[in-house]
Design an enzyme around this catalytic site. Structure first.
Site, PDB file in Angstrom:
ATOM      1  N   GLY A 141      17.680  26.998  40.683  1.00 31.86           N
ATOM      2  CA  GLY A 141      18.064  26.787  39.285  1.00 31.86           C
ATOM      3  C   GLY A 141      18.841  27.967  38.723  1.00 31.86           C
ATOM      4  N   GLY A 142      19.673  28.575  39.549  1.00 28.04           N
ATOM      5  CA  GLY A 142      20.397  29.781  39.117  1.00 28.04           C
ATOM      6  C   GLY A 142      21.686  29.513  38.345  1.00 28.04           C
ATOM      7  N   ASN A 174      12.285  28.760  40.444  1.00 26.96           N
ATOM      8  CA  ASN A 174      12.477  28.804  38.990  1.00 26.96           C
ATOM      9  C   ASN A 174      12.909  27.474  38.378  1.00 26.96           C
ATOM     10  OD1 ASN A 174      13.405  30.152  36.337  1.00 26.96           O
ATOM     11  ND2 ASN A 174      15.293  29.284  37.165  1.00 26.96           N
ATOM     12  N   LEU A 216      17.132  19.613  44.370  1.00 27.46           N
ATOM     13  CA  LEU A 216      15.875  20.229  44.829  1.00 27.46           C
ATOM     14  C   LEU A 216      14.743  19.218  44.970  1.00 27.46           C
ATOM     15  CD1 LEU A 216      16.162  23.345  42.497  1.00 27.46           C
ATOM     16  CD2 LEU A 216      16.223  23.440  44.994  1.00 27.46           C
ATOM     17  N   LYS A 259       2.873  23.277  35.537  1.00 31.32           N
ATOM     18  CA  LYS A 259       2.944  24.740  35.399  1.00 31.32           C
ATOM     19  C   LYS A 259       1.608  25.397  35.737  1.00 31.32           C
ATOM     20  CE  LYS A 259       7.250  25.027  34.568  1.00 31.32           C
ATOM     21  NZ  LYS A 259       8.115  25.644  35.574  1.00 31.32           N
ATOM     22  N   ILE A 273      12.057  30.170  25.307  1.00 37.75           N
ATOM     23  CA  ILE A 273      13.245  30.980  25.588  1.00 37.75           C
ATOM     24  C   ILE A 273      14.489  30.233  25.088  1.00 37.75           C
ATOM     25  CG2 ILE A 273      14.515  32.222  27.382  1.00 37.75           C
ATOM     26  CD1 ILE A 273      11.538  33.095  27.059  1.00 37.75           C
ATOM     27  N   TYR A 328       3.985  18.255  31.996  1.00 37.25           N
ATOM     28  CA  TYR A 328       4.632  19.565  32.206  1.00 37.25           C
ATOM     29  C   TYR A 328       3.580  20.656  32.372  1.00 37.25           C
ATOM     30  CZ  TYR A 328       7.580  23.665  31.207  1.00 37.25           C
ATOM     31  OH  TYR A 328       8.236  24.876  31.265  1.00 37.25           O
ATOM     32  N   SER A 343       4.747  28.780  32.828  1.00 35.12           N
ATOM     33  CA  SER A 343       5.038  28.685  31.391  1.00 35.12           C
ATOM     34  C   SER A 343       3.802  29.058  30.588  1.00 35.12           C
ATOM     35  CB  SER A 343       5.445  27.254  31.026  1.00 35.12           C
ATOM     36  OG  SER A 343       5.486  27.112  29.618  1.00 35.12           O
TER      37      SER A 343
HETATM   38  N1  LIG Z   1      13.431  27.779  28.423  1.00 36.81           N
HETATM   39  C1  LIG Z   1      12.163  27.865  28.086  1.00 36.81           C
HETATM   40  O1  LIG Z   1      11.810  27.931  26.898  1.00 36.81           O
HETATM   41  C2  LIG Z   1      11.108  27.927  29.162  1.00 36.81           C
HETATM   42  C3  LIG Z   1       9.818  28.294  28.794  1.00 36.81           C
HETATM   43  C4  LIG Z   1       8.826  28.369  29.767  1.00 36.81           C
HETATM   44  C5  LIG Z   1       9.141  28.067  31.082  1.00 36.81           C
HETATM   45  N2  LIG Z   1      10.396  27.686  31.411  1.00 36.81           N
HETATM   46  C6  LIG Z   1      10.660  27.379  32.809  1.00 36.81           C
HETATM   47  O2  LIG Z   1      11.716  28.192  33.253  1.00 36.81           O
HETATM   48  C7  LIG Z   1      12.415  27.546  34.312  1.00 36.81           C
HETATM   49  C8  LIG Z   1      13.907  27.543  34.015  1.00 36.81           C
HETATM   50  O3  LIG Z   1      14.079  26.816  32.804  1.00 36.81           O
HETATM   51  P1  LIG Z   1      15.399  26.922  31.929  1.00 36.81           P
HETATM   52  O4  LIG Z   1      14.948  26.833  30.525  1.00 36.81           O
HETATM   53  O5  LIG Z   1      16.217  28.054  32.364  1.00 36.81           O
HETATM   54  O6  LIG Z   1      16.079  25.532  32.323  1.00 36.81           O
HETATM   55  P2  LIG Z   1      17.630  25.100  32.346  1.00 36.81           P
HETATM   56  O7  LIG Z   1      17.641  23.645  32.176  1.00 36.81           O
HETATM   57  O8  LIG Z   1      18.402  25.927  31.385  1.00 36.81           O
HETATM   58  O9  LIG Z   1      18.071  25.483  33.823  1.00 36.81           O
HETATM   59  C9  LIG Z   1      17.482  24.823  34.899  1.00 36.81           C
HETATM   60  C10 LIG Z   1      18.407  24.882  36.099  1.00 36.81           C
HETATM   61  O10 LIG Z   1      17.776  24.130  37.154  1.00 36.81           O
HETATM   62  C11 LIG Z   1      18.720  23.207  37.686  1.00 36.81           C
HETATM   63  N3  LIG Z   1      18.056  22.003  38.159  1.00 36.81           N
HETATM   64  C12 LIG Z   1      17.276  21.162  37.432  1.00 36.81           C
HETATM   65  N4  LIG Z   1      16.888  20.131  38.190  1.00 36.81           N
HETATM   66  C13 LIG Z   1      17.424  20.317  39.421  1.00 36.81           C
HETATM   67  C14 LIG Z   1      17.400  19.581  40.633  1.00 36.81           C
HETATM   68  N5  LIG Z   1      16.738  18.423  40.749  1.00 36.81           N
HETATM   69  N6  LIG Z   1      18.070  20.063  41.686  1.00 36.81           N
HETATM   70  C15 LIG Z   1      18.766  21.235  41.593  1.00 36.81           C
HETATM   71  N7  LIG Z   1      18.831  21.957  40.485  1.00 36.81           N
HETATM   72  C16 LIG Z   1      18.175  21.504  39.397  1.00 36.81           C
HETATM   73  C17 LIG Z   1      19.663  22.884  36.551  1.00 36.81           C
HETATM   74  O11 LIG Z   1      20.921  22.416  37.020  1.00 36.81           O
HETATM   75  C18 LIG Z   1      19.763  24.233  35.839  1.00 36.81           C
HETATM   76  O12 LIG Z   1      20.794  25.021  36.381  1.00 36.81           O
HETATM   77  C19 LIG Z   1      11.802  26.143  34.425  1.00 36.81           C
HETATM   78  O13 LIG Z   1      10.853  26.125  35.442  1.00 36.81           O
HETATM   79  C20 LIG Z   1      11.137  25.964  33.068  1.00 36.81           C
HETATM   80  O14 LIG Z   1      10.071  25.041  33.113  1.00 36.81           O
HETATM   81  C21 LIG Z   1      11.390  27.613  30.491  1.00 36.81           C
END
Ligand SMILES: NC(=O)c1ccc[n+]([C@@H]2O[C@H](COP(=O)([O-])OP(=O)(O)OC[C@H]3O[C@@H](n4cnc5c(N)ncnc54)[C@H](O)[C@@H]3O)[C@@H](O)[C@H]2O)c1
Length: 255
Positions: A17-18, A94, A68, A163, A192, A159, A146
């Site tokens: 997820g980079g 991630n 993924l 987590k 975030i 969710y 999370s």
């Molecule tokens: N943003 C928040 O507030 C927050 C809070 C707590 C935890 N998280 C966790 O942090 C992690 C990242 O979240 P984020 O907010 O950066 O999300 P985001 O949606 O901004 O980025 C997620 C990335 O994962 C990729 N992705 C999603 N599904 C995919 C798949 N099936 N195959 C390949 N790539 C895939 C997407 O293309 C994207 O680049 C997640 O595990 C999320 O649950 C986020």
């Protein structure tokens, strides 16, 4: 803004997820340390932009496009990476998604699909990459959980379950691989302000409440705010820390 960790230089760091959000900030932060970063993401266009941005400061980033949730495609991609790149020394699981499903309206398919992304790919990458890490004599695995595990939002039952599963995986895996000098930890972010969160969920009222009523510290949590915690957990500075979950949420969750 982050300190420099000389031991991260030249390390091979794999981040799922980079291409966006937290993973994008992590890619840039590790590339700035001089690490070689490999991104696994299905978003090719955004991934290319991240590669370009990092190349501008001399960062080395490789992009592999894969869904993924497709275990066989993921396994094949990891096999290719193992052939083409040095051993993965830092694995950051991630990628994830955070849908709101009321329990009574949630289908089994939705439940399973969420686990496939938020949990199963974390397990598969560990299973495929651990032998190389063991052979190399050590490594660091960091998984994004999370703070919802503690905040327990009622509309996020599925969710939260995914987590919480990650925290269980971290604790047992850390016990299993510690003897190989492999550390396993989780980071549990708060809310975030990623682009997707801003587009999908964040309203001015919700943001105000989060900052001034829920977090102990009224600072906006950006993806960049998280990167220092991951760098620290990846580097030898934290060499005695394993099996832990670091909550980075401005003091919102009562853990
Ligand atoms: N943003 C928040 O507030 C927050 C809070 C707590 C935890 N998280 C966790 O942090 C992690 C990242 O979240 P984020 O907010 O950066 O999300 P985001 O949606 O901004 O980025 C997620 C990335 O994962 C990729 N992705 C999603 N599904 C995919 C798949 N099936 N195959 C390949 N790539 C895939 C997407 O293309 C994207 O680049 C997640 O595990 C999320 O649950 C986020």
């Amino acid at each position: 803004m982050n300190p420099t960790y000389p031991d991260l230089q030249e390390k091979h760091v794999l981040i799922t997820g980079g291409s966006n959000g937290i993973g994008k900030a992590l890619t840039s932060a590790f590339a700035r340390q001089g690490a070689e970063v490999t991104i696994l993401d299905r978003d090719y266009q955004q991934g290319l932009l991240v590669v370009d941005q990092c190349q501008q400061f001399g960062g080395k980033v490789n992009l592999y496009t894969v869904d993924l949730t497709n275990t066989s495609a993921l396994t094949k991609t990891l096999a290719k990476i193992k052939q083409e790149r040095p051993v993965v020394e830092v694995l950051i699981n991630n990628a994830g998604y955070d849908p709101r499903y009321p329990l009574l309206e949630m289908s089994e398919q939705q439940w399973n699909d969420l686990f496939q992304l938020n949990v199963v790919h974390y397990f598969v990458t560990c299973r495929e990459l651990l032998p190389g890490m063991i052979e190399a004599g050590g490594g660091s695995i960091i998984m994004t959980s999370s703070h919802v595990v503690w905040v327990a939002k009622p509309e996020m039952i599925a969710y939260n379950s995914t987590k919480a599963a990650i925290i269980g995986m971290v604790r047992s895996l850390a016990q299993a691989v510690g003897k190989h000098h492999i550390r396993v930890n989780a980071v549990a972010p708060g809310w975030i302000m990623t682009e997707r969160q801003l587009n999908q969920w964040i309203t001015p009222e919700a943001k105000h409440k989060n900052l001034h009523e829920q977090q102990a510290i009224p600072i906006e949590l950006t993806p960049d705010e998280l990167t220092g915690t991951y760098l620290f957990l990846a580097s030898n500075t934290s060499r005695a820390i394993t099996r832990q979950t670091l909550v980075v949420d401005g003091g919102f969750a009562q853990t």
